[in-house]
Design an enzyme around this catalytic site. Structure first.
Site, PDB file in Angstrom:
ATOM      1  N   ASP A  21      46.552  51.372  45.231  1.00 62.42           N
ATOM      2  CA  ASP A  21      47.273  51.453  46.492  1.00 62.42           C
ATOM      3  C   ASP A  21      47.831  52.949  47.068  1.00 62.42           C
ATOM      4  O   ASP A  21      48.395  53.693  46.247  1.00 62.42           O
ATOM      5  CB  ASP A  21      48.599  50.415  46.334  1.00 62.42           C
ATOM      6  CG  ASP A  21      49.501  50.347  47.464  1.00 62.42           C
ATOM      7  OD1 ASP A  21      48.990  50.862  48.818  1.00 62.42           O
ATOM      8  OD2 ASP A  21      50.496  50.254  47.225  1.00 62.42           O
ATOM      9  N   HIS A 327      36.517  39.021  38.160  1.00 63.96           N
ATOM     10  CA  HIS A 327      37.542  38.754  38.720  1.00 63.96           C
ATOM     11  C   HIS A 327      38.130  37.197  38.537  1.00 63.96           C
ATOM     12  O   HIS A 327      39.072  36.840  38.518  1.00 63.96           O
ATOM     13  CB  HIS A 327      37.769  38.961  40.197  1.00 63.96           C
ATOM     14  CG  HIS A 327      36.512  38.276  40.615  1.00 63.96           C
ATOM     15  ND1 HIS A 327      35.336  38.521  40.830  1.00 63.96           N
ATOM     16  CD2 HIS A 327      36.769  37.441  41.882  1.00 63.96           C
ATOM     17  CE1 HIS A 327      34.722  37.582  41.622  1.00 63.96           C
ATOM     18  NE2 HIS A 327      35.512  36.716  42.135  1.00 63.96           N
ATOM     19  N   ASP A 328      37.107  36.646  37.868  1.00 60.66           N
ATOM     20  CA  ASP A 328      37.192  34.972  37.761  1.00 60.66           C
ATOM     21  C   ASP A 328      37.767  34.564  36.538  1.00 60.66           C
ATOM     22  O   ASP A 328      37.943  33.370  36.267  1.00 60.66           O
ATOM     23  CB  ASP A 328      36.133  34.111  38.497  1.00 60.66           C
ATOM     24  CG  ASP A 328      36.111  33.888  39.890  1.00 60.66           C
ATOM     25  OD1 ASP A 328      37.296  34.309  40.511  1.00 60.66           O
ATOM     26  OD2 ASP A 328      35.035  33.940  40.797  1.00 60.66           O
TER      27      ASP A 328
END
Length: 552
Positions: A21, A327-328
């Protein structure tokens, strides 16, 4: 076997929301990826797969797309994306995007129009049906718990949603829908994108008549009712003919419900559909009757059989995808390795496994430093819609919720979505603001900065193994045979071609094991190991040790 760049590539998957970020709003962004391109390049990977960064209300973290051609301002917008693509190409990296074509967001223009009336031009873009007297059109359940149908008062019909209620399924029977998706693909390829990972592509063709499911286990429902529909190959062949074949790109289809019988059909080079698929035989190996929140014990021999059977099924005409996490799913070291005592060794074993099997290899962000599962104390700490729905359903069923939280700790998709652990600074160096998802507390011990300085780190071993794979094409294209005779703790296999032969040994246990090789007389010598203090006995394996032997 034909050779190609995408077969030889190692892919690095980025979950943008959790990567880096730069704005301080707690959400990873595209400028954050640009900032880390030198790091990504240093791994030795060739391709970056970027999870969705399109316009989305984020009911399912970007997999509910409201505009296929617009990059979300949450991630930096179109200008940032164009800069990312240009700088990646300058560094010799290719970019693969996510294509989510089974469903859109309910906030997409098409659906907003579709639900206005039964005669709206967009009505047939989605799957609408009349209900039965007692409710929905059939007994289908969503991947995320509850009914797969939602009633809409405006027209007194139900629409189908395999996933959240804000993700209505597109009607691929409609040629206009298919043309829309083809145009989206062409739009991104013309911008220079190098391929697509196609989200749940195996379920775009619905079964004729939409009959009730008769299966008790949801995984069986997926395989027999939702996936591999009657026109799936027609749709993919058409997509290939109209768009894919006109570009030098790679395609990988996410394939829930794809199995050994039908999997080769998707990737047979003579059929002109997809380059490869993600099957999930090994990723559901510890799931019980009730799915991932009803776990059962992991069995190494079942695990080995999955890789062996798929290699055999694809070796002549197709190509496979080699992965242990994304990601799952939970973090691969917490699931298949030992994230405690043998953290370093088991993380290295798992990447050695990845880099020595036939198929295109996928590495998920953070696995290269051995990031682990997180155990948040409260359900309110979790963000994942699948986790929250499963918790709610378990509570309604009167289950022991303390026990269920233990399952959440092991199985939640948020395990893989905790922010990337860059250093020991505030929020693991991910963000100056409050992260969208809490940082894993172990970031002070597990982070990129510390491992950059440690020659024995997991990170530097990943770099070594990626380089090793690239230096030995046998590991990419060579033949494979499992030769461990069903050992409960050892996974052993040969990789060979006309020039070289390798024997790869993995000890999936916390005990020293001795491999009884049927080919000890063939003159194999130790070439590589994940442990430096190994025994002189090349067939003896310390806990979580991996060895690569080469025939003299």
């Amino acid at each position: 076997m034909t050779k190609s760049w995408w077969k030889e590539s190692v892919v690095y998957q980025i979950y943008p929301r959790s990567f880096n970020d730069t704005t301080g709003n707690g959400i990873g962004d595209i400028p954050g990826i640009i900032e880390k391109l030198d790091y990504i390049k240093s791994l030795g990977v060739d391709v970056v797969w970027l999870c969705p960064v399109y316009e989305s209300p984020n009911d399912d973290n970007g997999y509910d797309i409201s505009d296929y051609r617009k990059i979300s301002e949450d991630f930096g917008g179109q200008e940032a994306f164009d800069e990312l693509l240009e700088k990646m190409h300058q560094k010799g990296l290719k970019l693969v995007m996510d294509l989510v074509a089974n469903h859109t967001s309910d906030e997409h223009y098409w659906f907003q129009e579709s639900k206005k009336s039964k005669t709206n031009p967009y009505r047939d873009y989605y799957v609408w049906k009349d209900g039965k007297e007692d409710g929905p059109p059939n007994n289908w359940t969503s991947f995320f718990s509850g009914s797969a149908w939602l009633h809409d008062d405006t027209t007194d019909q139900y629409y189908l949603h395999y996933f959240t209620k804000k993700q209505p399924d597109l009607n691929w029977e409609n040629p206009e829908v298919r043309k829309e998706i083809h145009d989206v693909i062409k739009y991104w390829f013309d911008k220079g994108v190098d391929g697509f990972r196609m989200d749940v592509i195996s379920v775009i063709s619905k079964p004729e008549g939409l009959p009730d499911t008769t299966f008790e286990k949801f995984q069986d429902t997926i395989e027999n009712d939702y996936a591999n529909g009657p026109k799936i190959h027609d749709y993919l062949n058409e997509m290939n003919r109209e768009v894919l074949s006109k570009y030098d790109i790679m395609t990988v289809g996410e394939g829930p419900g794809i199995d050994l019988k039908n999997g080769p059909l998707y990737v047979d080079e003579s059929r002109n559909e997809l380059n490869m698929v993600f099957h999930f035989d090994h990723m559901f190996i510890d799931c019980g009757l009730g799915g991932k929140y009803d776990p059962r014990e992991f069995n190494l021999n079942e695990f080995k059989e999955v890789f062996s059977n798929w290699d055999k099924a694809l070796k002549d005409k197709g190509w496979g995808s080699i992965f242990l996490g994304n990601h799952d799913f939970s973090r691969m070291i917490s699931r298949f390795g030992d994230d405690g005592t043998h953290h370093n060794a088991s993380a290295k074993l798992l990447v050695t496994l990845l880099m020595t099997l036939r198929g295109t290899v996928y590495v998920y962000q953070g696995d290269e430093i051995g990031m682990t599962n997180v155990a948040y104390p409260h359900i309110s700490d979790y963000n994942d819609v699948e986790t929250l729905n499963a918790y709610k359903e378990a509570k309604e069923q009167g289950k022991d919720m303390d026990a269920f939280m233990s399952v959440v700790h092991a199985q939640s998709r948020d395990n893989a979505r905790t922010p990337m652990q860059w250093d020991t600074h505030k929020n693991a160096g991910f963000s100056d603001g409050k992260p969208w998802l809490k940082i894993n507390p172990n970031y002070t011990d597990i982070n990129v900065a510390a491992q950059e300085q440690d020659t024995n780190s997991i990170l530097n071993y990943y770099r070594e193994m990626i380089a090793f794979r690239k230096a030995h094409p046998t590991m990419v294209y060579g033949d494979y045979e499992c030769i461990d005779n069903g050992h409960e703790s050892i996974y052993a296999y040969l990789r060979w071609d006309a020039e070289h032969c390798f024997l790869v040994l993995h000890n999936f246990s916390d005990r020293t094991q001795t491999y009884a090789s049927p080919i000890q007389g063939n003159g194999f010598g130790l070439m590589k190991s994940n442990l430096s203090d190994f025994t002189d006995q090349i067939y003896e394996l310390a806990p979580w040790q991996t060895k690569i032997l080469k025939e003299h």
